[in-house]
Scaffold this motif. Structure first.
Motif, PDB file in Angstrom:
ATOM      1  N   ASP A   1       0.825  -1.203   0.000  1.00 49.12           N
ATOM      2  CA  ASP A   1       0.000   0.000   0.000  1.00 49.12           C
ATOM      3  C   ASP A   1       0.867   1.263   0.000  1.00 49.12           C
ATOM      4  OD1 ASP A   1      -2.585   1.136  -0.052  1.00 49.12           O
ATOM      5  OD2 ASP A   1      -2.480   1.576   2.088  1.00 49.12           O
ATOM      6  N   ALA A   2       2.064   1.148   0.523  1.00 39.34           N
ATOM      7  CA  ALA A   2       2.989   2.286   0.534  1.00 39.34           C
ATOM      8  C   ALA A   2       3.665   2.484  -0.813  1.00 39.34           C
ATOM      9  CB  ALA A   2       4.046   2.091   1.621  1.00 39.34           C
ATOM     10  N   GLY A   3       3.424   1.555  -1.754  1.00 38.16           N
ATOM     11  CA  GLY A   3       3.991   1.670  -3.099  1.00 38.16           C
ATOM     12  C   GLY A   3       5.110   0.684  -3.330  1.00 38.16           C
ATOM     13  N   GLY A   4       5.432   0.478  -4.600  1.00 34.74           N
ATOM     14  CA  GLY A   4       6.569  -0.377  -4.920  1.00 34.74           C
ATOM     15  C   GLY A   4       6.246  -1.841  -5.085  1.00 34.74           C
ATOM     16  N   ALA A   5       4.989  -2.195  -5.409  1.00 35.87           N
ATOM     17  CA  ALA A   5       4.654  -3.596  -5.658  1.00 35.87           C
ATOM     18  C   ALA A   5       5.466  -4.099  -6.850  1.00 35.87           C
ATOM     19  CB  ALA A   5       3.161  -3.746  -5.930  1.00 35.87           C
ATOM     20  N   ARG A   6       5.917  -5.338  -6.757  1.00 33.93           N
ATOM     21  CA  ARG A   6       6.746  -5.928  -7.796  1.00 33.93           C
ATOM     22  C   ARG A   6       6.184  -7.268  -8.224  1.00 33.93           C
ATOM     23  NH1 ARG A   6      12.065  -4.461  -7.950  1.00 33.93           N
ATOM     24  NH2 ARG A   6      12.055  -5.798  -9.805  1.00 33.93           N
ATOM     25  N   GLY A   7       6.703  -7.777  -9.332  1.00 34.87           N
ATOM     26  CA  GLY A   7       6.231  -9.056  -9.835  1.00 34.87           C
ATOM     27  C   GLY A   7       6.428 -10.186  -8.856  1.00 34.87           C
ATOM     28  N   PHE A   8       7.534 -10.159  -8.104  1.00 34.01           N
ATOM     29  CA  PHE A   8       7.787 -11.238  -7.149  1.00 34.01           C
ATOM     30  C   PHE A   8       6.854 -11.187  -5.946  1.00 34.01           C
ATOM     31  CE2 PHE A   8      11.041  -7.928  -6.335  1.00 34.01           C
ATOM     32  CZ  PHE A   8      10.701  -7.562  -5.045  1.00 34.01           C
ATOM     33  N   ASN A   9       5.994 -10.181  -5.864  1.00 34.70           N
ATOM     34  CA  ASN A   9       4.972 -10.131  -4.818  1.00 34.70           C
ATOM     35  C   ASN A   9       3.684 -10.853  -5.219  1.00 34.70           C
ATOM     36  OD1 ASN A   9       6.069  -6.794  -4.347  1.00 34.70           O
ATOM     37  ND2 ASN A   9       6.418  -8.437  -2.880  1.00 34.70           N
ATOM     38  N   LEU A  10       3.572 -11.292  -6.467  1.00 35.33           N
ATOM     39  CA  LEU A  10       2.296 -11.825  -6.961  1.00 35.33           C
ATOM     40  C   LEU A  10       1.846 -13.037  -6.156  1.00 35.33           C
ATOM     41  CD1 LEU A  10       1.188 -12.025 -10.645  1.00 35.33           C
ATOM     42  CD2 LEU A  10       0.639 -13.893  -9.096  1.00 35.33           C
ATOM     43  N   TYR A  11       0.558 -13.041  -5.793  1.00 31.32           N
ATOM     44  CA  TYR A  11      -0.066 -14.191  -5.142  1.00 31.32           C
ATOM     45  C   TYR A  11      -1.418 -14.420  -5.804  1.00 31.32           C
ATOM     46  CZ  TYR A  11      -1.566 -10.037  -2.482  1.00 31.32           C
ATOM     47  OH  TYR A  11      -1.994  -8.779  -2.126  1.00 31.32           O
ATOM     48  N   THR A  12      -1.816 -15.680  -5.882  1.00 34.39           N
ATOM     49  CA  THR A  12      -3.024 -16.027  -6.628  1.00 34.39           C
ATOM     50  C   THR A  12      -4.292 -15.943  -5.795  1.00 34.39           C
ATOM     51  OG1 THR A  12      -2.447 -18.336  -6.198  1.00 34.39           O
ATOM     52  CG2 THR A  12      -1.915 -17.451  -8.365  1.00 34.39           C
ATOM     53  N   GLY A  13      -4.172 -15.563  -4.523  1.00 33.70           N
ATOM     54  CA  GLY A  13      -5.377 -15.419  -3.718  1.00 33.70           C
ATOM     55  C   GLY A  13      -6.229 -14.239  -4.118  1.00 33.70           C
ATOM     56  N   ASN A  14      -5.622 -13.260  -4.840  1.00 36.78           N
ATOM     57  CA  ASN A  14      -6.374 -12.047  -5.192  1.00 36.78           C
ATOM     58  C   ASN A  14      -5.550 -11.235  -6.179  1.00 36.78           C
ATOM     59  OD1 ASN A  14      -8.035  -9.809  -5.303  1.00 36.78           O
ATOM     60  ND2 ASN A  14      -7.942  -9.341  -3.106  1.00 36.78           N
ATOM     61  N   VAL A  15      -5.682 -11.517  -7.465  1.00 36.27           N
ATOM     62  CA  VAL A  15      -4.887 -10.830  -8.481  1.00 36.27           C
ATOM     63  C   VAL A  15      -5.667 -10.755  -9.793  1.00 36.27           C
ATOM     64  CG1 VAL A  15      -3.751 -12.964  -9.255  1.00 36.27           C
ATOM     65  CG2 VAL A  15      -2.629 -10.758  -9.637  1.00 36.27           C
ATOM     66  N   SER A  16      -5.454  -9.658 -10.528  1.00 41.63           N
ATOM     67  CA  SER A  16      -6.087  -9.514 -11.844  1.00 41.63           C
ATOM     68  C   SER A  16      -5.064  -8.995 -12.845  1.00 41.63           C
ATOM     69  CB  SER A  16      -7.290  -8.563 -11.775  1.00 41.63           C
ATOM     70  OG  SER A  16      -6.908  -7.268 -11.339  1.00 41.63           O
ATOM     71  N   PHE A  17      -5.277  -9.341 -14.113  1.00 40.99           N
ATOM     72  CA  PHE A  17      -4.378  -8.932 -15.189  1.00 40.99           C
ATOM     73  C   PHE A  17      -5.113  -9.113 -16.517  1.00 40.99           C
ATOM     74  CE2 PHE A  17      -3.219 -13.193 -13.512  1.00 40.99           C
ATOM     75  CZ  PHE A  17      -3.783 -13.977 -14.512  1.00 40.99           C
ATOM     76  N   ARG A  18      -4.508  -8.621 -17.574  1.00 42.56           N
ATOM     77  CA  ARG A  18      -5.081  -8.810 -18.903  1.00 42.56           C
ATOM     78  C   ARG A  18      -4.770 -10.215 -19.399  1.00 42.56           C
ATOM     79  NH1 ARG A  18      -7.556  -4.724 -21.033  1.00 42.56           N
ATOM     80  NH2 ARG A  18      -7.215  -2.636 -20.127  1.00 42.56           N
TER      81      ARG A  18
END
Length: 345
Positions: A144-161
């Motif tokens: 929430d403070a910024g700086g999310a990266r790809g290695f943070n991805l989790y499948t419990g709650n994610v969306s993408f094209r």
């Protein structure tokens, strides 16, 4: 929307019914469920449920092949431009889909992580599940403070094209854990921007109760993160050997002994969890969480040690991590553990 399921018909039914009460018009979304070889197939009861739902529900079945294979099948079956993935044991608010959709304006190439909050009944769950919830909360604060990266991805709650997902090849079914992180790294390397939306939250409960299975998952994560690091040596945040340097200095001797003497020190891990449970009963929650972190990481590094095989390979991998961390960003990956919260197995 896509979800994999395995032996969780009651929890899945609850989620599907909640998805029928979304603020987004039912004509604007569909749900694809992939049954990953449940002992009691879910197709028939879900097709009956589908007749009562306002949106289109697709049900796919496959022999048990793991969460990555099930989710990939679901994404390829889906027809929408935006794909949202969650797990079968989640609960969602009525504006859940709308919140995610708002994060994907036309022309954007975003990967959006939503917040994972604990189920209201979290205090009734085992210590290690409450520890996971604590880690998710810490991670959400950082994202929430910024700086999310790809290695943070989790499948419990994610969306993408969907187009971006297919362009990078999707989930790798050969990875039985950490396939979400590996996908996130490839999406980011392909030019997708990773973001976080705390308003798009889910509530996560768990039916995991076995301490032995919890340790087994930690061991598998150590193995799979080692393989992940082999593929992405330029991303030190996914290297399991980072834990020898990122954990509290007081914990490092225990971690080192788990690597040097994997078998003989297993009782130490069990004793540590016994101490964590005692601290928890005494109301010392932070002490209990810290002890749980060390116990988990000891088993995690045993997995990394098993994957390395020889001492020469252990030394090579540690040296590789040190070089990559010195050359790259010094940003740690939040939390000592990853968790696959899906019912797929």
């Amino acid at each position: 929307m896509v979800m994999a399921t395995y032996n969780r018909l009651a929890l899945l039914t609850r989620l599907l019914e909640q998805l029928g009460r979304q603020t987004l018009p039912p004509s604007d979304y569909e749900v694809v469920v992939v049954d990953d070889g449940s002992k009691e197939p879910v197709r028939e009861p879900l097709e009956a449920l589908a007749k009562t739902l306002p949106y289109r529900l697709w049900v796919e079945g496959q022999q048990n092949a793991g969460a990555a294979a099930a989710r990939h099948r679901g994404v390829t079956r889906a027809r929408g431009d935006i794909v949202l993935i969650t797990d079968d044991d989640m609960q969602v608010p009525e504006d859940f889909l709308q919140r995610h959709l708002e994060q994907h304006p036309p022309g954007s190439r975003h990967v959006i992580l939503g917040r994972i909050d604990p189920d209201p009944a979290i205090q009734d769950m085992p210590l290690f599940e409450r520890w996971y919830a604590y880690l998710h909360d810490r991670l959400a604060q950082r994202l929430d403070a910024g700086g999310a990266r790809g290695f943070n991805l989790y499948t419990g709650n994610v969306s993408f094209r969907r187009e971006d997902y297919l362009a990078v090849g999707g989930f790798d079914p050969a990875l039985k854990q950490s396939e979400d992180i590996e996908l996130g790294i490839r999406l980011e390397k392909a030019g997708c921007r990773v973001g976080f939306c705390g308003a798009a939250y889910v509530l996560h409960g768990s039916d995991h109760t076995s301490f032995e299975k919890w340790l087994a998952r930690a061991h598998r994560y150590g193995i799979m993160d080692s393989r992940l690091s082999d593929r992405h040596a330029d991303v030190p945040q996914v290297d399991p050997w980072r834990m020898l340097f990122e954990m509290n200095a007081l914990a490092r001797p225990l971690l080192a002994t788990a690597v040097v003497l994997p078998g003989p020190t297993r009782p130490v891990t069990e004793a540590l969890m016994g101490a964590a449970r005692l601290a928890d009963r005494l109301g010392l929650e932070q002490v209990a969480f810290k002890s749980t972190s060390v116990a988990y990481t000891m088993e995690y590094l045993r997995g990394a040690r098993a994957e390395a095989g020889s001492w020469r390979e252990v030394a090579r991998r540690i040296a590789r991590y040190r070089r990559a961390s010195a050359e790259g960003e010094a940003e740690p990956r939040p939390g000592p553990a990853r968790k696959d919260v899906s019912g797929a197995s």
